[in-house]
Design a protein around this motif. Structure first.
Motif, PDB file in Angstrom:
ATOM      1  N   ARG A 178     -25.638  45.035 -54.005  1.00 40.01           N
ATOM      2  CA  ARG A 178     -26.933  45.332 -53.404  1.00 40.01           C
ATOM      3  C   ARG A 178     -26.773  46.568 -52.538  1.00 40.01           C
ATOM      4  O   ARG A 178     -25.723  46.760 -51.914  1.00 40.01           O
ATOM      5  N   ASN A 179     -27.828  47.382 -52.511  1.00 42.56           N
ATOM      6  CA  ASN A 179     -27.810  48.608 -51.697  1.00 42.56           C
ATOM      7  C   ASN A 179     -26.585  49.465 -51.981  1.00 42.56           C
ATOM      8  O   ASN A 179     -25.918  49.966 -51.081  1.00 42.56           O
ATOM      9  N   GLY A 180     -26.293  49.635 -53.263  1.00 45.34           N
ATOM     10  CA  GLY A 180     -25.173  50.482 -53.659  1.00 45.34           C
ATOM     11  C   GLY A 180     -23.817  49.895 -53.343  1.00 45.34           C
ATOM     12  O   GLY A 180     -22.803  50.591 -53.432  1.00 45.34           O
ATOM     13  N   GLY A 181     -23.757  48.605 -52.973  1.00 34.77           N
ATOM     14  CA  GLY A 181     -22.486  47.962 -52.646  1.00 34.77           C
ATOM     15  C   GLY A 181     -22.113  48.082 -51.182  1.00 34.77           C
ATOM     16  O   GLY A 181     -21.106  47.513 -50.752  1.00 34.77           O
ATOM     17  N   MET A 182     -22.910  48.793 -50.407  1.00 30.94           N
ATOM     18  CA  MET A 182     -22.570  48.990 -48.999  1.00 30.94           C
ATOM     19  C   MET A 182     -22.807  47.732 -48.174  1.00 30.94           C
ATOM     20  O   MET A 182     -22.089  47.463 -47.211  1.00 30.94           O
ATOM     21  N   SER A 201     -25.918  58.378 -51.352  1.00 29.50           N
ATOM     22  CA  SER A 201     -27.106  57.522 -51.388  1.00 29.50           C
ATOM     23  C   SER A 201     -26.795  56.213 -52.102  1.00 29.50           C
ATOM     24  O   SER A 201     -25.810  56.101 -52.842  1.00 29.50           O
ATOM     25  N   ASP A 202     -27.630  55.212 -51.871  1.00 32.60           N
ATOM     26  CA  ASP A 202     -27.434  53.925 -52.530  1.00 32.60           C
ATOM     27  C   ASP A 202     -27.421  54.087 -54.048  1.00 32.60           C
ATOM     28  O   ASP A 202     -26.654  53.418 -54.745  1.00 32.60           O
ATOM     29  N   ASP A 244     -28.983  44.889 -57.579  1.00 38.09           N
ATOM     30  CA  ASP A 244     -30.229  44.554 -56.889  1.00 38.09           C
ATOM     31  C   ASP A 244     -31.059  43.538 -57.673  1.00 38.09           C
ATOM     32  O   ASP A 244     -32.279  43.678 -57.825  1.00 38.09           O
ATOM     33  N   GLY A 245     -30.378  42.535 -58.209  1.00 38.06           N
ATOM     34  CA  GLY A 245     -31.058  41.444 -58.896  1.00 38.06           C
ATOM     35  C   GLY A 245     -31.361  41.685 -60.357  1.00 38.06           C
ATOM     36  O   GLY A 245     -31.895  40.788 -61.032  1.00 38.06           O
ATOM     37  N   GLU A 246     -31.034  42.851 -60.903  1.00 38.67           N
ATOM     38  CA  GLU A 246     -31.328  43.154 -62.302  1.00 38.67           C
ATOM     39  C   GLU A 246     -30.031  43.408 -63.063  1.00 38.67           C
ATOM     40  O   GLU A 246     -29.128  44.076 -62.559  1.00 38.67           O
TER      41      GLU A 246
END
Length: 651
Positions: free
Chosen positions: A48-52, A163-164, A192-194
């Motif tokens: 989620r959020n690019g793994g951050m 960026s994400d 992100d859920g997909e």
């Protein structure tokens, strides 16, 4: 006072983290490789959020006992290396015992693990490497590792993160490389859920390539295999005609480990020598099996670089295996139908069940602006000599038509008026079925009015007397002028004419809508570039929409572009953006316009009408164009003296 200080364990852990954990993608790689070593057959990775802020890796491997879970995060704690002798023959993905310690030192971790046959599992919570809680917990067999708030305690590292979207793309690429490394393990990637991709895990390289790289790229690859006394190679290579503009899809695996190797890259590209255009690179998925003692994987903290005991032996082995596969391309092409069908059989393994769009050639619906630019009736004049012979004379002699010396200045023309119309494009590419497939013709009255307007708005060009003798190989226009022979590359010249017009046009570029939208499959890095530069592409006439995962629907393209070139044009644009061209919008625009002009220009080998040739020649003789957008000359001059020397007529 002592000058040399012993660093605290925390600082030492942060230094190790800097070597092992560069970004979230590094965490993905280390955790998936740990799952491989644990014997997992199914791995789920979620970010989620690019793994951050959130990374979760779940596997069905052997799991850990409570005792092992308590010491797994200590530095140099590992179950994969017992003694010094083990360093000489490493067969596991991890062995240093640094990954978990480095990751835990810069994040918050939740570990859930259970061994098969155990009545309960264990839950461990860590903060910056310190265990906060450790209790019995109900969970399935295997291990789940959840990483939260990466680099939360090292703000200096956070500010260097991208960026994400960029970080997510890197995470997906890292997971894809791991999935390709082990076709026998099913890997599912969620962002992100997909779902992003899902590899079948059936042990077949072909179905793995189909699921991860897409049907088109996988189906165009050639099978490659070779074996010797102590080495074995298997995998797939791209056909020379299907190569890319970068090396993003070169995957090398040694004993199941993805590596970056200049040696293997050079061996691959040397085998393709003399078969590729400049700036094109082959794609591959090459799996090399070699004795563990013959390769040293302990030369880089991230374990992505290796050192071979006998580099020349490995180079020659890979070079000859690839060379043989390329030389056997014709023989293998007959079996590719079965290769493609095997992909189709494995389509059920894909994360999303979608039927492929119809593979019909897209037909453009031209806007009014696009129609107005065409100033000649949609008709191609083919010389009678070609029609009567019924044969392709491009390889025997030049065309039979010519013009007498012009005694007056030719009719003025606009650069816009001789772009190939849809009818002409269809006739050139398939003359026999052109009448059946032609688009509805534009009314002759509208065309005549447009020609008249174009003539009134363009200054008369002063073109010296000349005579077109014909064409050589349907590629080079032969012109005689003032005792000289001028050879003009019609594609390069026409490409420059279109580029100049597009570049000088400050208004919005007209777009043609497609009756049948084209679906293109891109890599995850290319998908990021398309989304990031969506506004620029829209200004240039492209209408591109996401279609799930890394597939995109192209609904509109620049009015000048042949719809049959959509897929290759989009890929070339991504290659240009990927190659690191200037971030200046004007430079990016020019670079993309190069591709648009190339795809819209008359192609070498096409039948070209005499009026079109005359207009190209006029542009060259007027000095309006000298080089194509890529810097190649559009014409060369052969003088009478040059010919006399060749025929020994000069004493």
């Amino acid at each position: 006072m002592s000058v040399i200080n012993i660093l605290s364990p925390h600082v030492a852990d942060l230094i190790a983290a800097g070597e092992v954990v560069e970004r979230p993608a590094s965490v993905i790689k280390e955790l998936i490789e740990n799952s491989f070593d644990a014997g997992a057959q199914n791995i789920i990775c979620e970010i989620r959020n690019g793994g951050m802020t959130y990374i979760r890796v779940t596997d069905d491997g052997c799991g850990m006992s409570p005792e092992d879970a308590g010491i797994a995060f200590l530095r140099h704690a590992t179950s994969k290396l017992q003694s010094e002798a083990g360093l000489e023959s490493i067969g596991t993905m991890g062995f240093r015992g640094e990954a978990l310690a480095a990751i835990s030192s810069v994040s918050r971790i939740e570990l859930l693990t259970r061994q098969a046959g155990s009545s309960e599992g264990i839950r461990v919570l860590l903060d910056a490497g310190d265990i906060q809680d450790m209790t019995a917990f109900g969970c399935p067999d295997g291990t789940t590792m959840i990483i939260r708030d990466l680099f939360y305690n090292t703000p200096a590292r956070q500010k260097f993160m991208k960026s994400d979207r960029s970080e997510a793309s890197a995470c997906i690429t890292a997971a894809l490389r791991c999935a390709l490394a082990r076709p026998d393990v099913s890997v599912r990637m969620i962002r992100d859920g997909e779902d992003e991709f899902f590899s079948p895990g059936d042990g077949r390289i072909d179905s793995c390539l189909y699921s991860l790289l897409g049907r088109e790229e996988a189906a165009s690859m050639l099978q490659c295999s070779s074996s010797s006394e102590n080495m074995r190679l298997s995998g797939y290579l791209s056909s020379p005609s299907e190569c890319r503009g970068n090396r993003a899809h070169q995957f090398f695996f040694v004993n199941g480990r993805f590596i970056k190797s200049q040696l293997l890259q050079t061996a691959l590209e040397q085998a393709y020598k003399n078969t590729l255009l400049t700036g094109r690179y082959p794609s591959c998925a090459i799996y090399l099996e070699i004795p563990f003692g013959a390769v040293d994987v302990n030369v880089h903290p991230a374990k992505t670089e290796v050192r071979f005991g006998s580099e020349k032996t490995v180079f020659d082995f890979v070079y000859h295996a690839v060379k043989f596969a390329l030389e056997s391309e014709d023989r293998l092409s007959s079996s590719n139908s079965g290769f493609v069908s095997s992909f189709s059989e494995n389509a059920s393994f894909r994360s999303s069940q979608r039927s492929d769009p119809a593979k019909k050639r897209p037909v453009p619906v031209e806007t009014i602006q696009a129609i107005e630019r065409k100033t000649e009736p949609a008709k191609t004049e083919v010389p009678e000599t070609f029609e009567s012979s019924g044969k392709d004379n491009s390889d025997t002699h030049m065309s039979a038509y010519s013009l007498p010396y012009s005694q007056e200045t030719p009719q003025p023309f606009s650069q816009d008026e001789f772009l190939p119309s849809p009818e002409e494009t269809l006739i050139r590419q398939n003359p026999q079925t052109a009448e059946k497939s032609s688009l509805s013709a534009v009314s002759s009255a509208a065309v005549e009015k447009n020609v008249e307007n174009s003539v009134q708005n363009v200054e008369r060009l002063q073109i010296p007397n000349h005579k077109i003798l014909g064409e050589a190989f349907r590629t080079y226009i032969i012109v005689e002028q003032n005792g000289e022979i001028l050879l003009i590359d019609k594609h390069a010249a026409h490409e420059r004419i279109i580029f100049n017009r597009l570049k000088n046009n400050r208004e919005e570029i007209s777009s043609q809508l497609l009756i049948v939208p084209e679906t293109v499959h891109l890599s995850y890095e290319d998908s990021e570039l398309i989304e990031k530069n969506g506004e620029l592409l829209a200004d240039l006439g492209f209408e591109i929409e996401p279609y799930g995962n890394s597939d995109y629907i192209v609904r509109g393209v620049p009015a000048d572009m042949d719809p049959g070139d959509i897929s290759s044009a989009v890929q070339e644009i991504c290659d240009q953006l990927h190659s690191g061209i200037s971030l200046d919008p004007s430079d990016m625009r020019d670079s993309i316009l190069h591709t648009v002009a190339c795809k819209a220009a008359i192609k070498a080998g096409w039948d070209t009408s005499l009026p079109e040739l005359e207009k190209i020649v006029s542009s060259v003789l007027s000095g309006e164009i000298k080089y194509c957008p890529h810097g190649r000359p559009v014409s060369i001059i052969v003088t009478r003296a040059d010919l006399d020397k060749l025929f020994k007529r000069i004493v």
